[in-house]
Structure formats: C-alpha cells, structure tokens
Design an enzyme around this catalytic site. Structure first.
Site, PDB file in Angstrom:
ATOM      1  CG  MET A  75      -1.987  -1.107   1.132  1.00  0.00           C
ATOM      2  SD  MET A  75      -3.480  -0.774   2.103  1.00  0.00           S
ATOM      3  CE  MET A  75      -2.793  -0.610   3.741  1.00  0.00           C
TER       4      MET A  75
ATOM      5  CG  LEU B 135       7.288   1.336  -0.491  1.00  0.00           C
ATOM      6  CD1 LEU B 135       8.084   0.989  -1.738  1.00  0.00           C
ATOM      7  CD2 LEU B 135       6.307   0.207  -0.159  1.00  0.00           C
TER       8      LEU B 135
ATOM      9  N   GLY C 115      11.170  -2.860   5.908  1.00  0.00           N
ATOM     10  CA  GLY C 115      10.508  -4.165   5.834  1.00  0.00           C
ATOM     11  C   GLY C 115      10.022  -4.477   4.429  1.00  0.00           C
ATOM     12  CG  HIS C 116       7.024  -2.093   2.503  1.00  0.00           C
ATOM     13  ND1 HIS C 116       6.865  -0.991   3.312  1.00  0.00           N
ATOM     14  CD2 HIS C 116       5.817  -2.720   2.484  1.00  0.00           C
ATOM     15  CE1 HIS C 116       5.617  -0.950   3.757  1.00  0.00           C
ATOM     16  NE2 HIS C 116       4.965  -1.987   3.275  1.00  0.00           N
TER      17      HIS C 116
ATOM     18  N   GLY D  22       5.238 -10.521   3.870  1.00  0.00           N
ATOM     19  CA  GLY D  22       5.887 -10.513   5.174  1.00  0.00           C
ATOM     20  C   GLY D  22       5.121 -11.322   6.203  1.00  0.00           C
TER      21      GLY D  22
ATOM     22  CE  LYS E  70       3.751  -5.139  10.029  1.00  0.00           C
ATOM     23  NZ  LYS E  70       2.370  -4.836  10.517  1.00  0.00           N
TER      24      LYS E  70
ATOM     25  CD  GLN F 271      -1.684  -9.012   4.036  1.00  0.00           C
ATOM     26  OE1 GLN F 271      -2.388  -8.027   4.164  1.00  0.00           O
ATOM     27  NE2 GLN F 271      -0.396  -8.933   3.733  1.00  0.00           N
TER      28      GLN F 271
ATOM     29  NE  ARG G 285      -2.802   1.118  10.072  1.00  0.00           N
ATOM     30  CZ  ARG G 285      -3.064   0.223   9.124  1.00  0.00           C
ATOM     31  NH1 ARG G 285      -2.280  -0.836   8.990  1.00  0.00           N
ATOM     32  NH2 ARG G 285      -4.089   0.381   8.304  1.00  0.00           N
TER      33      ARG G 285
END
Length: 278
Positions: A26, A29, A32-33, A144, A146, A150, A184
């Site tokens: 989304m 970035l 982690g991305h 990921g 995390k 999902q 976030r």
C-alpha cells in the site's frame, strides 16, 4: 524502471517479461518492504511492486483517508533496489464499478483474530490480492510474516483458487529494539514509540514459557494481556495458534505461533512469533 498505471499497459509489458516476482504493497515503504523486494529479486528475472491503498480492506473509522500516500519517494526507493515495474493504479482502474460485485471471502479466518476486530478486512485483502494476481500473473509473490493472518489467507486462497504462483513468506523486519517495522509506527508519539517494543517482549515471554513445557495456553495468553494492560495498552487479543492454518492450538502441537494485536494510544500494532517445540 517503469511506473505503470493501467491494467492494459501492465499486461502488454508482462508478455515479454520472463519470470516475475511480485510484492503487493500500500506504499509508504519502509525497510521491511524493501526486504521483501530483495527476496523477490533473488527469485525471478523481474520484480513488480504494486502500490495501491485498498479502500475495501479498511473498516469504518479506520485510517484510509490519512494513510500516507508517498508515491514519488516510494518509486525512488524501488528504483534504487532495481525493481522493473511499479504498478500504481488509481481506484477506478482497479474497481471500475462503484461497488465491487464479486468478492473473495475467506470464511474460515475472516472472523477470527484480527478479523473479529476489523470486519470485512480480510475480504478486502483476499479480493484485491486475487485481482492483482490476475493482472500481474506473477510466478512468485513475497509477503511478510508480520501480517501473519493475511499470509495464511493468501496461502489458502492461492491453493483453493488454483493460482499458479509460489507464495514466499519473509521474516518480519524489526527495529533494533525489536519493534516490528510498520507504516503505522509513524503515528506513535515519542513516549509511545519507547513503549511499543513491549509487545514483542511479551510474545517472547510466552514463547519462553512454551519452550519450557507450559501447556497452559489460556493462562499464558491472559498473563500477556494483563501485563500489556498495566502499561496502558488496549489489547484486542494475544493467542497461541497452530502455524500456517491458525487453528486453535492443542496440547502436543509442536509448531505454534503466538499472535497479538493491541492499541497504544490511537495506533493499532500487530506482531507474532513462531515457536518450534522439540
């Protein structure tokens, strides 16, 4: 690197692209991305990263409108990583009908764990990922750990709907103090940021008790919730589940994952830790 905004243009590019590894995001970035992108690069001729803030997976009162849109900065980072294509459709391109008429619903998981607190979220995730798989036609897709629930949903829909794509889980990126990297995290105040690593510490405490032979899953979950609550967290859940399927854990299970979601101030954080018992 190309930035492509339409399905038609992406499909034209795909015809001569060789093998493709895909990283759906989304945007906004962080490291982690980029770890997902680096893993993707090892696995195919070309990497496609999608950037799309998917309204369908945000619930009422969630942060859809304030979710950061940083396309130019994201594109600069991805170009530096050697990405071939950024696919950045607008909402009308991906959802031409005002109401999406057909959705992908993950019945077994959408009302549990995070799904219990975010109604409709996993329907939104499963639907947009299915659309993106059909558009990008990747050989490999990296996600990921995390967002563990999902990941479980995406593994399930890939198997059940026969998508010809290999799902590659990638370990959670963390700050030096253990906090899982997340877009976030930027919503946290300085004091909240100092407190935030406690979530991971509580997961590690549960994992340690499990490794020492504790079978009192409910007791371990309750203690973690109480500890977080004492420090001002509002806890949605701490739960011990079976790895991959996320079924409720039973005594004797050797592969477990402890998952947590909790709010610190106005920011909802999630994390998890896999545990393999001897």
């Amino acid at each position: 690197m190309q930035i492509i905004h339409t399905i038609q243009e992406l499909r034209a590019w795909r015809k001569n692209a060789g093998t493709v590894a895909f990283v759906p995001t989304m945007g906004n970035l962080h490291e982690g991305h980029l770890a997902l992108v680096r893993e993707a690069k090892k696995r195919a001729d070309n990497v496609v990263v999608s950037i799309f803030v998917n309204r369908l997976q945000f619930g009422q009162g969630e942060d859809f409108d304030k979710y950061p849109r940083t396309l130019q900065q994201d594109a600069d980072k991805l170009e530096a990583e050697g990405v071939a294509v950024v696919f950045a459709p607008d909402e009308k391109e991906l959802y031409p009908n005002v109401e999406q008429r057909y959705n992908v619903e993950p019945p077994n998981l959408q009302n549990e764990l995070c799904g219990k607190f975010r109604p409709g979220h996993f329907l939104g995730v499963a639907t947009v990922v299915s659309k993106l798989f059909n558009i990008v036609a990747p050989d490999v897709a990296c996600f990921g750990k995390k967002d563990y629930q999902q990941l479980a949903v995406i593994k399930g829909l890939t198997e059940d709907l026969n998508f010809d794509v290999e799902i590659v889980p990638v370990d959670t990126g963390r700050a030096e103090d253990g906090l899982a990297l997340s877009s976030r995290n930027q919503y946290l105040s300085a004091a909240e940021r100092d407190e935030a690593p406690r979530l991971y510490r509580e997961l590690k405490a549960v994992a340690e008790s499990l490794a020492q032979g504790s079978l009192d899953y409910a007791g371990l979950e309750k203690r973690a919730v109480q500890s977080l609550t004492e420090y001002g967290w509002v806890v949605d859940y701490v739960e011990i589940r079976r790895v991959d399927t996320l079924e409720v854990a039973r005594a004797g299970d050797k592969k477990l994952v402890v998952l947590a979601a909790a709010r610190l101030g106005t920011t909802r954080l999630i994390d998890n830790l896999e545990i393999k018992l001897p």
